[in-house]
Design a protein around this motif. Structure first.
Motif, PDB file in Angstrom:
ATOM      1  N   ARG A   1       0.827  -1.201   0.000  1.00 17.25           N
ATOM      2  CA  ARG A   1       0.000   0.000   0.000  1.00 17.25           C
ATOM      3  C   ARG A   1       0.869   1.262   0.000  1.00 17.25           C
ATOM      4  NH1 ARG A   1      -5.228   0.661   0.347  1.00 17.25           N
ATOM      5  NH2 ARG A   1      -6.125   2.630   1.111  1.00 17.25           N
ATOM      6  N   SER A   2       1.984   1.220   0.735  1.00 18.65           N
ATOM      7  CA  SER A   2       2.898   2.366   0.737  1.00 18.65           C
ATOM      8  C   SER A   2       3.474   2.597  -0.657  1.00 18.65           C
ATOM      9  CB  SER A   2       4.035   2.137   1.735  1.00 18.65           C
ATOM     10  OG  SER A   2       3.540   2.010   3.043  1.00 18.65           O
ATOM     11  N   ALA A   3       3.848   1.506  -1.312  1.00 18.65           N
ATOM     12  CA  ALA A   3       4.386   1.637  -2.665  1.00 18.65           C
ATOM     13  C   ALA A   3       3.345   2.211  -3.615  1.00 18.65           C
ATOM     14  CB  ALA A   3       4.881   0.282  -3.172  1.00 18.65           C
ATOM     15  N   LEU A   4       2.096   1.736  -3.463  1.00 17.82           N
ATOM     16  CA  LEU A   4       1.033   2.257  -4.326  1.00 17.82           C
ATOM     17  C   LEU A   4       0.795   3.746  -4.077  1.00 17.82           C
ATOM     18  CD1 LEU A   4      -1.571  -0.667  -4.281  1.00 17.82           C
ATOM     19  CD2 LEU A   4      -0.090   0.030  -6.176  1.00 17.82           C
TER      20      LEU A   4
ATOM     21  N   VAL B   1       5.277  12.596  -8.242  1.00 17.57           N
ATOM     22  CA  VAL B   1       5.993  11.545  -8.961  1.00 17.57           C
ATOM     23  C   VAL B   1       5.624  11.591 -10.441  1.00 17.57           C
ATOM     24  CG1 VAL B   1       6.295   9.050  -9.234  1.00 17.57           C
ATOM     25  CG2 VAL B   1       6.235  10.064  -6.945  1.00 17.57           C
ATOM     26  N   PHE B   2       4.331  11.669 -10.696  1.00 15.09           N
ATOM     27  CA  PHE B   2       3.862  11.754 -12.085  1.00 15.09           C
ATOM     28  C   PHE B   2       4.374  13.037 -12.739  1.00 15.09           C
ATOM     29  CE2 PHE B   2       0.760  13.123 -15.262  1.00 15.09           C
ATOM     30  CZ  PHE B   2       0.660  11.989 -16.057  1.00 15.09           C
ATOM     31  N   PHE B   3       4.351  14.125 -11.994  1.00 14.46           N
ATOM     32  CA  PHE B   3       4.754  15.445 -12.489  1.00 14.46           C
ATOM     33  C   PHE B   3       6.203  15.420 -12.978  1.00 14.46           C
ATOM     34  CE2 PHE B   3       6.426  19.750 -11.512  1.00 14.46           C
ATOM     35  CZ  PHE B   3       5.575  20.501 -12.310  1.00 14.46           C
TER      36      PHE B   3
ATOM     37  N   PRO C   1      11.923   2.743 -18.276  1.00 17.95           N
ATOM     38  CA  PRO C   1      11.505   2.765 -16.879  1.00 17.95           C
ATOM     39  C   PRO C   1      10.599   3.952 -16.543  1.00 17.95           C
ATOM     40  CG  PRO C   1      13.808   3.409 -17.065  1.00 17.95           C
ATOM     41  CD  PRO C   1      13.401   2.893 -18.402  1.00 17.95           C
ATOM     42  N   VAL C   2      10.798   5.070 -17.219  1.00 17.05           N
ATOM     43  CA  VAL C   2       9.948   6.234 -16.941  1.00 17.05           C
ATOM     44  C   VAL C   2       8.508   5.941 -17.353  1.00 17.05           C
ATOM     45  CG1 VAL C   2       9.537   8.658 -17.493  1.00 17.05           C
ATOM     46  CG2 VAL C   2      11.865   7.844 -17.145  1.00 17.05           C
ATOM     47  N   MET C   3       8.334   5.357 -18.519  1.00 21.13           N
ATOM     48  CA  MET C   3       6.975   5.023 -18.947  1.00 21.13           C
ATOM     49  C   MET C   3       6.384   3.927 -18.060  1.00 21.13           C
ATOM     50  SD  MET C   3       6.895   5.406 -23.105  1.00 21.13           S
ATOM     51  CE  MET C   3       8.375   4.452 -23.457  1.00 21.13           C
ATOM     52  N   GLY C   4       7.234   3.014 -17.585  1.00 20.04           N
ATOM     53  CA  GLY C   4       6.740   2.024 -16.630  1.00 20.04           C
ATOM     54  C   GLY C   4       6.291   2.672 -15.335  1.00 20.04           C
ATOM     55  N   LEU C   5       7.048   3.666 -14.862  1.00 24.93           N
ATOM     56  CA  LEU C   5       6.659   4.389 -13.651  1.00 24.93           C
ATOM     57  C   LEU C   5       5.329   5.105 -13.846  1.00 24.93           C
ATOM     58  CD1 LEU C   5       7.532   5.309 -10.784  1.00 24.93           C
ATOM     59  CD2 LEU C   5       8.661   7.268 -11.885  1.00 24.93           C
ATOM     60  N   ILE C   6       5.148   5.724 -15.000  1.00 24.70           N
ATOM     61  CA  ILE C   6       3.882   6.407 -15.297  1.00 24.70           C
ATOM     62  C   ILE C   6       2.739   5.402 -15.346  1.00 24.70           C
ATOM     63  CG2 ILE C   6       2.646   7.694 -17.078  1.00 24.70           C
ATOM     64  CD1 ILE C   6       5.314   9.037 -17.774  1.00 24.70           C
ATOM     65  N   PHE C   7       2.980   4.240 -15.956  1.00 22.37           N
ATOM     66  CA  PHE C   7       1.930   3.226 -16.051  1.00 22.37           C
ATOM     67  C   PHE C   7       1.475   2.769 -14.664  1.00 22.37           C
ATOM     68  CE2 PHE C   7       0.715  -1.265 -16.084  1.00 22.37           C
ATOM     69  CZ  PHE C   7      -0.280  -1.279 -17.043  1.00 22.37           C
ATOM     70  N   PHE C   8       2.419   2.404 -13.812  1.00 21.11           N
ATOM     71  CA  PHE C   8       2.038   1.912 -12.488  1.00 21.11           C
ATOM     72  C   PHE C   8       1.494   3.037 -11.616  1.00 21.11           C
ATOM     73  CE2 PHE C   8       5.006  -1.486 -13.787  1.00 21.11           C
ATOM     74  CZ  PHE C   8       4.153  -2.567 -13.621  1.00 21.11           C
ATOM     75  N   GLY C   9       1.939   4.284 -11.872  1.00 21.17           N
ATOM     76  CA  GLY C   9       1.370   5.405 -11.143  1.00 21.17           C
ATOM     77  C   GLY C   9      -0.102   5.615 -11.484  1.00 21.17           C
ATOM     78  N   LEU C  10      -0.436   5.543 -12.769  1.00 16.86           N
ATOM     79  CA  LEU C  10      -1.841   5.666 -13.174  1.00 16.86           C
ATOM     80  C   LEU C  10      -2.670   4.508 -12.638  1.00 16.86           C
ATOM     81  CD1 LEU C  10      -1.400   6.823 -16.891  1.00 16.86           C
ATOM     82  CD2 LEU C  10      -2.073   8.222 -14.938  1.00 16.86           C
ATOM     83  N   LEU C  11      -2.081   3.314 -12.646  1.00 18.62           N
ATOM     84  CA  LEU C  11      -2.790   2.140 -12.121  1.00 18.62           C
ATOM     85  C   LEU C  11      -3.053   2.306 -10.627  1.00 18.62           C
ATOM     86  CD1 LEU C  11      -3.794  -0.595 -13.214  1.00 18.62           C
ATOM     87  CD2 LEU C  11      -1.641  -1.593 -12.424  1.00 18.62           C
TER      88      LEU C  11
ATOM     89  N   LEU D   1     -15.024  11.602 -13.166  1.00 13.23           N
ATOM     90  CA  LEU D   1     -15.289  10.566 -14.167  1.00 13.23           C
ATOM     91  C   LEU D   1     -14.420  10.750 -15.408  1.00 13.23           C
ATOM     92  CD1 LEU D   1     -16.924   8.131 -15.106  1.00 13.23           C
ATOM     93  CD2 LEU D   1     -18.674   9.724 -15.961  1.00 13.23           C
ATOM     94  N   GLY D   2     -14.341  11.994 -15.904  1.00 14.85           N
ATOM     95  CA  GLY D   2     -13.533  12.231 -17.102  1.00 14.85           C
ATOM     96  C   GLY D   2     -12.077  11.887 -16.886  1.00 14.85           C
ATOM     97  N   THR D   3     -11.520  12.290 -15.730  1.00 20.14           N
ATOM     98  CA  THR D   3     -10.117  12.006 -15.433  1.00 20.14           C
ATOM     99  C   THR D   3      -9.868  10.509 -15.329  1.00 20.14           C
ATOM    100  OG1 THR D   3      -9.953  14.095 -14.235  1.00 20.14           O
ATOM    101  CG2 THR D   3      -8.261  12.450 -13.803  1.00 20.14           C
ATOM    102  N   ILE D   4     -10.784   9.793 -14.679  1.00 22.67           N
ATOM    103  CA  ILE D   4     -10.636   8.341 -14.531  1.00 22.67           C
ATOM    104  C   ILE D   4     -10.626   7.654 -15.891  1.00 22.67           C
ATOM    105  CG2 ILE D   4     -11.779   6.263 -13.671  1.00 22.67           C
ATOM    106  CD1 ILE D   4     -12.796   7.979 -11.318  1.00 22.67           C
ATOM    107  N   ILE D   5     -11.530   8.079 -16.767  1.00 16.87           N
ATOM    108  CA  ILE D   5     -11.604   7.455 -18.097  1.00 16.87           C
ATOM    109  C   ILE D   5     -10.338   7.749 -18.898  1.00 16.87           C
ATOM    110  CG2 ILE D   5     -12.859   7.465 -20.283  1.00 16.87           C
ATOM    111  CD1 ILE D   5     -15.410   7.940 -18.726  1.00 16.87           C
ATOM    112  N   VAL D   6      -9.842   8.980 -18.824  1.00 14.22           N
ATOM    113  CA  VAL D   6      -8.613   9.325 -19.543  1.00 14.22           C
ATOM    114  C   VAL D   6      -7.449   8.484 -19.040  1.00 14.22           C
ATOM    115  CG1 VAL D   6      -6.909  11.134 -19.928  1.00 14.22           C
ATOM    116  CG2 VAL D   6      -9.330  11.663 -20.131  1.00 14.22           C
ATOM    117  N   HIS D   7      -7.337   8.350 -17.712  1.00 11.79           N
ATOM    118  CA  HIS D   7      -6.257   7.531 -17.161  1.00 11.79           C
ATOM    119  C   HIS D   7      -6.388   6.075 -17.593  1.00 11.79           C
ATOM    120  CE1 HIS D   7      -5.359  10.546 -13.663  1.00 11.79           C
ATOM    121  NE2 HIS D   7      -4.983  10.990 -14.853  1.00 11.79           N
ATOM    122  N   GLY D   8      -7.610   5.586 -17.663  1.00 12.73           N
ATOM    123  CA  GLY D   8      -7.805   4.218 -18.134  1.00 12.73           C
ATOM    124  C   GLY D   8      -7.386   4.057 -19.583  1.00 12.73           C
ATOM    125  N   GLY D   9      -7.710   5.046 -20.422  1.00 14.46           N
ATOM    126  CA  GLY D   9      -7.282   4.995 -21.822  1.00 14.46           C
ATOM    127  C   GLY D   9      -5.779   5.051 -21.949  1.00 14.46           C
TER     128      GLY D   9
END
Length: 1007
Positions: free
Chosen positions: A17-20, A28-30, A78-88, A101-109
């Motif tokens: 949970r701490s890692a998530l 981090v995303f920024f 690794p940067v794109m991997g970090l972004i992927f797991f950050g969005l997840l 809702l809009g932000t969630i859908i964009v992140h899912g896409g």
């Protein structure tokens, strides 16, 4: 009292949970987006020297980037991997509320897109299948990877070793062949140096090693151009064959080895992937635009064979063949060694192919929901404004006659200018043809005292005057002095003066022609271009010489022998029938020097000169006659040479002859009548090969020049606002709004006319994108004005419209702006939607950048206007969100177009990287602002620099000169782009520094 917290400290969350939570942090995303942007810029710039493939491997597909070859930094993977797991992590940890809702859908896409990219990077296979006509292939050759193959000649069986093991120098052995192979030296790109015949060759060298020395060659920028080589040692096949061998890619002679009575072939080649089926090429066809060598489309008729079954298929440009997970795209073609046609099919197997399509739909829906939740008034009003602009019509017909300053009727060029001509693959009015060439010669579409059509008439019918008219623009004094011309005010020179000067310098010109263009100086290259222009000028001037009344005989006796009246003017066509008689007169002449014989010789010499005009092929003014379905128009001389004329052609030539006589005599009525007849006959001959309405609109488009009108209206809007700043504020704001709206209407009308003329969206060249982005910026600014009603939108629209229209005039000065599309761009729905969407994003970015400039200026000079500053900050955020919507969707649509056209969604091409740079920059700024990481001033500074980002992505990537589909290459803008970018950075940095000092001073005063 005992503190129970010391006995029972709070439980720490589990490590997962701490890692998530760490991954889901906004900062981090920024910073991940910021670093990815840095890598994108660095890798794109590196493509200029490293090429696409090596830059991709170094920056985009790597885990580590070595800065200066010493400092390890994270690569894009690794940067794109970090972004992927950050969005997840965000999706799991943050609450799913309606407002998000809009932000969630964009992140899912985005997750779908990144996951699809991972699958493509790990499991996709790309290569080419090269098939000669009549041949068959059952394998794909990789673009980059090589392999060593050992093939049993008798059975055809083979074993291969990868490129990696060839570099290890470890012995290669297998039960398949009874001898070990020890690699000694592997060359990524090999240089071959032939050994001297007199030099002693060591006994242990065999095959090509006895003929060539192999050394390392500098790697080509594009990896596909490298030729790999290998030196290896054999011990064991036969005593006589032990020793060192040298092989390289595409070796003309196979290297064979004999061992234990069996023969083997050892070859170095592109890595092959064998298929469970084969493809046989029946026929390859290349279609070109009529009158040019520019390919319009490629097509391969093939037969697919598997398990004894065959069925035919057709592979065309942008219409691939898909079978068993493989997709075959018509990529290009080659000419075989025996002259046979060879098709090149780009082949892809990509299990992640559908992910970008799904992701684009999801992201588009999410961004729309996000915008509707935040900006409902903006969306509604923008849609209404676009609907109001749709009914705009096309300008009407101009008058047919012109008058001079004293009211005297002069020659009318209306009908003459509308005669259709085939040029550069497109049927256009003669007026456009004349404008294009006059712009090429003189740098302008008209001369000070005549229109382009009038100049063309003079060039075709009165060469004596045309050759003396100063038409050629030579702005470089070094070119003028190099050929010995005297400097002239205005830098314009006549063809007569220029041709005489060039004739004296032909040895120098020939030496320049034999020198590689990159080795010439700027002045030398311009001199060669000038020479080519003079050749074109002369060829055009002789296009109608066969029907001009230039042969006149004054001597009555000679005229009688030739069967003509004294003083009668005949054409070259007329004189052809008299050539034999004239030749006899020349042969029988026994008393040279008399006036009669001089005239005979003059006529013979004229015929010889006119014979040289047979090569004139630029003015393709004669439609196809015997094949109504054909597209190939001919010049008058081509008609004479090919015998492709008809009674209709003869009538057309007679009409042009009468028009020439009327022009030379200055008979305005006869000229007007004959040019009208010529136009009508040309339209009738062309039949279904042209659309008269399209010619009509293009002619009047040229006459009105709508983009110059809109430029003037945008300038008037800006100047009116300046006047309003002095006094009449409300009245001037209304007047400026009227000017801006009129400019937008004329701008839109010009684009609509171009769309109809070209029968496609105006999105295929850099010039067209400038026009389209300018209109988008103006319309967006009108929406801002509709919302604010304070003149801000008018100011923004006037600035963007006038600036981009002015930039567009620079590209319009290069010649025809309605050129035909190359084959890869002559494509389907996806290209049009991609370019339209991405250019809308460009326009919105520019609006956001101008708003940010105004915010910074107001923050510096009017900080007390808090309400206006707040409203302006809101407009910047809104414009940025709309820009992100169109830029992101446009970038994804570009990937879909690439997937449909040549088989890969993303290839880190500079043009693709430029689009991605805009998206990353906007994501970085908007996330930073919404999450509170960027305060209003830093956010405005970043948005102000969006203009630089757009300029680099739009224009700058073309300066790299690399890429698969950069369709807007341009020259001579590097300095202007650098000056613009530097000025913008200095402006933003200067205001930022001034505001920081003010804030620091206020803090010191408060303490």
């Amino acid at each position: 009292m005992t503190d129970i917290r010391k006995k029972h400290p709070p439980k720490r969350p589990p490590f997962t949970r701490s890692a998530l939570r760490f991954l889901a942090r906004t900062d981090v995303f920024f910073f991940a987006i910021l670093w990815l942007t840095v890598l994108l810029v660095a890798g794109t710039l590196a493509q200029k020297t490293m090429g696409l493939y090596r830059a991709q491997e170094t920056y985009f597909s790597s885990w580590i980037v070595w800065a200066g070859g010493i400092v390890p930094l994270p690569g894009a993977t690794p940067v794109m991997g970090l972004i992927f797991f950050g969005l997840l992590a965000k999706l799991f940890l943050q609450p799913w509320r309606r407002e998000r809702l809009g932000t969630i859908i964009v992140h899912g896409g985005a997750l779908f897109l990144l996951f699809g990219g991972f699958l493509t990077a790990q499991f996709s296979a790309e290569g080419a299948m090269v098939i000669p006509e009549g041949g068959s292939r059952n394998y794909i050759a990789a673009y980059h990877a090589r392999e060593l193959a050992v093939t049993d000649v008798e059975t055809g069986a083979e074993i291969v070793f990868s490129q990696r093991v060839l570099k290890d120098s470890a012995p290669l052995s297998d039960s398949f062949f009874p001898f070990p192979i020890k690699p000694i030296s592997y060359f990524s790109n090999v240089a071959l140096e032939r050994r001297e015949e007199s030099a002693a060759v060591p006994d242990d060298l065999h095959g090509m090693a006895r003929v060539f020395r192999m050394t390392d060659a500098p790697r080509e920028r594009e990896d596909e151009m490298n030729r790999a080589g290998l030196i290896f040692q054999l011990d064991g096949p036969e005593e006589s064959e032990n020793g060192r061998y040298a092989i390289f890619e595409s070796m003309p002679i196979d290297q064979t080895i004999t061992a234990n009575g069996r023969e083997y072939i050892i070859s170095l080649r592109k890595k092959r992937t064998y298929l469970p089926f084969s493809i046989r090429l029946l026929d390859f066809e290349k279609q070109v635009y009529p009158g040019t060598n520019t390919p319009r489309a490629y097509r391969s008729d093939v037969v697919l064979a598997e398990d004894g079954r065959e069925w035919p298929a057709r592979i065309q440009m942008n219409q691939p063949l898909r079978y068993k997970g493989y997709t075959f795209y018509q990529s290009s073609f080659l000419q075989g060694p025996a002259g046979e046609e060879v098709t090149v099919l780009a082949t892809v197997k990509n299990i992640g192919r559908l992910f970008p399509y799904i992701a684009s739909i999801i992201i588009c829906i999410g961004l729309l929901i996000h915008l509707v939740q935040r900006l409902p008034p903006l969306i509604g009003k923008a849609a209404l404004l676009f609907l109001l602009c749709l009914p705009l019509g096309v300008p009407g017909q101009a008058c047919a006659e012109t008058h001079d300053g004293e009211g005297m009727t002069v020659l009318s060029y209306d009908s003459f200018a509308r005669i259709p001509v085939l040029h550069e693959g497109r049927i256009k009015p003669l007026d456009t043809f004349a404008r294009d060439f006059l712009t090429t010669f003189s740098g302008r579409a008209s001369l000070p005292d005549m229109t382009a059509a009038a100049w063309m008439a003079e060039l075709l019918f009165d060469q004596k005057a045309a050759y003396r008219r100063p038409v050629f623009d030579i702005p470089n004094p070094d070119v003028v002095s190099a050929i010995g011309l005297a400097p002239r005010k205005g830098h314009h020179y006549s063809f007569l003066a220029l041709s005489q000067a060039l004739r004296k310098n032909m040895p120098m010109l020939r030496s320049f022609q034999e020198t590689p263009r990159e080795s010439l100086s700027a002045a030398q290259g311009q001199l060669l271009d000038l020479y080519a222009k003079t050749l074109s000028y002369f060829e055009i001037s002789r296009s109608l010489s066969l029907i001009l009344p230039d042969f006149v005989v004054g001597d009555p006796e000679l005229a009688k022998k030739l069967g003509m009246a004294p003083g009668q003017a005949l054409t070259y066509q007329d004189m052809i029938a008299k050539r034999a008689t004239l030749g006899g007169l020349i042969t029988d002449s026994n008393a040279p020097g008399t006036g009669k014989d001089d005239e005979v010789l003059r006529l013979g010499f004229m015929l010889q000169l006119f014979d040289k005009d047979r090569a004139s092929a630029i003015l393709r003014i004669v439609p196809p006659q015997w094949n109504r379905g054909g597209e190939e128009w001919l010049s008058p001389w081509q008609v004479l040479e090919s015998g492709a004329g008809s009674p209709e052609t003869a009538s057309f030539f007679e009409t042009l002859n009468r028009a020439a006589r009327a022009y030379r005599s200055g008979d305005a009525a006869a000229w007007h009548k004959e040019t009208q007849t010529a136009f009508a006959e040309s339209i009738a001959m062309a039949g279904q090969t042209l659309t008269p309405l399209r010619l009509f609109i293009e002619y009047h488009y040229n006459q009105l020049n709508p983009f110059h009108i809109s430029l003037s209206l945008y300038g008037a809007a800006f100047m009116t606002l300046l006047v309003g700043g002095i006094g009449l504020r409300r009245q001037s704001r209304f007047a400026a709004l009227v000017f801006l709206c009129l400019g937008a209407l004329v701008h839109f009308a010009g684009l609509a006319a171009r769309i109809y003329i070209m029968a496609r969206p105006p999105v295929a060249t850099l010039y067209e994108s400038v026009l389209f982005v300018g209109l988008i910026g103006v319309l967006f600014a009108l929406v801002i004005e509709w919302r604010g009603r304070n003149g801000l939108g008018v100011l923004i629209g006037a600035l963007i419209g006038a600036t981009l229209q002015f930039i567009g005039t620079r590209y319009a000065a290069e010649g025809d702006t309605m050129g035909m599309l190359v084959a890869v761009l002559n494509t389907n729905f996806w290209l049009a939607t991609h370019v339209v969407t991405i250019t809308i994003g460009y326009g919105c970015c520019l609006v956001a950048g101008v708003l940010a400039h105004l915010y910074l200026l107001m923050r510096l000079f009017a900080p007390e206007e808090t309400d206006r500053l707040g409203a302006l900050a809101g407009n910047i955020l809104a414009a940025g969100l709309v820009a992100l919507l169109f830029a992101t969707v446009g970038t994804i649509l570009g990937g879909i177009w690439a997937d449909q056209s040549w088989g890969r969604f993303w290839g880190w091409d500079p043009k693709e990287n430029g689009a991605m740079l805009i998206c990353l920059w906007l994501i970085f700024l908007l996330h930073g602002r919404i999450a509170g990481k960027l305060k209003p001033v830093p956010f405005a500074m970043g948005m102000a620099l969006t203009t630089v980002v757009v300029a680099l992505a739009w224009f700058g990537v073309n300066l790299l000169g690399v890429g698969l589909h950069s369709y807007g290459f341009t020259k001579g803008i590097a300095l202007n782009l650098a000056l613009f970018s530097g000025a913008e950075i200095l402006f933003v940095a200067g205001i930022g520094l001034a505001l920081w000092r003010r804030t620091a001073g206020a803090r010191e005063a408060g303490t």
